[in-house]
Design an enzyme around this catalytic site. Structure first.
Site, PDB file in Angstrom:
ATOM      1  N   GLY A 103       0.836  -1.076  -0.052  1.00  0.00           N
ATOM      2  CA  GLY A 103       0.003  -0.085   0.160  1.00  0.00           C
ATOM      3  C   GLY A 103       0.949   1.392  -0.127  1.00  0.00           C
ATOM      4  CD  GLU A 109       2.414  -0.097   6.068  1.00  0.00           C
ATOM      5  OE1 GLU A 109       1.300   0.141   6.045  1.00  0.00           O
ATOM      6  OE2 GLU A 109       3.383  -0.961   5.772  1.00  0.00           O
ATOM      7  CE  LYS A 127      -2.471 -10.416   1.588  1.00  0.00           C
ATOM      8  NZ  LYS A 127      -2.685  -9.448   2.758  1.00  0.00           N
TER       9      LYS A 127
HETATM   10  C1  5RP Z   1       0.789  -1.345   3.310  1.00  0.00           C
HETATM   11  C2  5RP Z   1       0.798  -2.696   3.735  1.00  0.00           C
HETATM   12  C3  5RP Z   1      -0.237  -3.372   3.937  1.00  0.00           C
HETATM   13  O1  5RP Z   1      -0.083  -4.048   5.204  1.00  0.00           O
HETATM   14  C4  5RP Z   1      -0.186  -4.753   3.183  1.00  0.00           C
HETATM   15  O2  5RP Z   1      -0.309  -4.024   1.621  1.00  0.00           O
HETATM   16  C5  5RP Z   1      -1.345  -5.531   3.163  1.00  0.00           C
HETATM   17  O3  5RP Z   1      -2.542  -4.859   2.893  1.00  0.00           O
HETATM   18  P1  5RP Z   1      -4.132  -5.598   2.741  1.00  0.00           P
HETATM   19  O4  5RP Z   1      -4.662  -6.041   3.987  1.00  0.00           O
HETATM   20  O5  5RP Z   1      -5.033  -4.735   1.856  1.00  0.00           O
HETATM   21  O6  5RP Z   1      -3.893  -7.007   2.149  1.00  0.00           O
HETATM   22  O7  5RP Z   1       1.871  -3.202   3.926  1.00  0.00           O
HETATM   23  O8  5RP Z   1       1.758  -0.697   2.930  1.00  0.00           O
END
Ligand code: 5RP
Length: 235
Positions: A103, A109, A127
């Protein structure tokens, strides 16, 4: 997204809210669709149990979602020590290494995961477990370095690609005003070594390898959830 995956995200989010949230916590809030389900669950819990919770978002997107849910927010400037940090992941290996940043919020983060007493990962079953090189490593770079980073990344075995989104011409720009790209590896690597090596390239602000950061990992399935990793049990 399929209903099965959505339900799995909801189950992971509900489990985190039910088992790990109690009164008077400062909660770091990650970014992504699974976290958005957690925000909903948190908002319902806060209202039902009249909890006093302060949320610190890792992105503009999460700040907006928290405001919509009526939750109180602060920033890392005032709240530099978080009790708990809840976030999703793009992939989780069998050794519990995370790749994050799908994201584009990886820099905040990582800062928040490491400023927190406890980092709890919530993710759907697609995942985990995944091979380390089954998802490219997101990186945030200073815009001027878009060409100078290519060779040092190639020398580490990776191929840098700019990330393009929709709704704007040009590469994805982070909340910090930098460029987001992805490094593709066609074979596995040592995550701790690669995290450090990428960080040493001038212009790379951060990368999305989180080698030993998770304290607990909750995986959601369509009808259940499972705590697949609990660091305190290993110590
Ligand atoms: C954003 C991230 C998110 O945690 C990762 O992309 C998972 O996203 P989602 O919950 O929509 O699968 O690292 O930078």
């Amino acid at each position: 997204m399929t209903k099965k995956i959505d339900d799995s995200k909801i189950n992971a989010a509900l489990r985190a809210a039910k088992d790990f949230i109690y009164d008077d916590l400062t909660v770091g809030i990650g970014t992504g669709s699974t976290v958005n389900y957690f925000i909903q669950a948190l908002s319902e819990l806060v209202e039902k149990d009249e909890l006093d919770i302060l949320c610190v978002p890792s992105s503009i997107e999460s700040k907006i979602e928290l405001a919509k849910a009526g939750l109180s927010t602060g920033s890392l400037i005032e709240e530099s020590e978080l009790d708990i940090y809840i976030d999703g992941a793009d992939i989780i290996t069998k050794n519990f290494v995370l790749i994050k940043g799908g994201g584009g919020a990886l820099t905040m983060e990582k800062i928040m995961a490491r400023a927190s007493e406890e980092f709890i990962v919530i993710a759907d079953y697609t995942k985990y477990p995944r091979d380390l090189n089954s998802f490219p490593v997101p990186i945030e770079i200073i815009p001027q370095t878009v060409n100078t980073i290519i060779k040092p990344i190639f020398d580490l075995g990776g191929e840098f690609r700019l990330r393009y989104g929709t709704g704007k011409i040009g590469p994805v720009i982070s909340d910090n005003g930098n460029i987001i790209g992805d490094v593709h590896f066609n074979k596995s690597f040592d995550p701790s070594e690669m995290e450090k090596a990428l960080k040493l390239i001038p212009g790379v602000v951060e990368n999305g390898i989180f080698p030993k950061d998770a304290d607990r990992i909750i995986i959601g399935y369509p009808d259940s959830s499972e705590l697949v990793f609990n660091k305190s049990e290993k110590e």
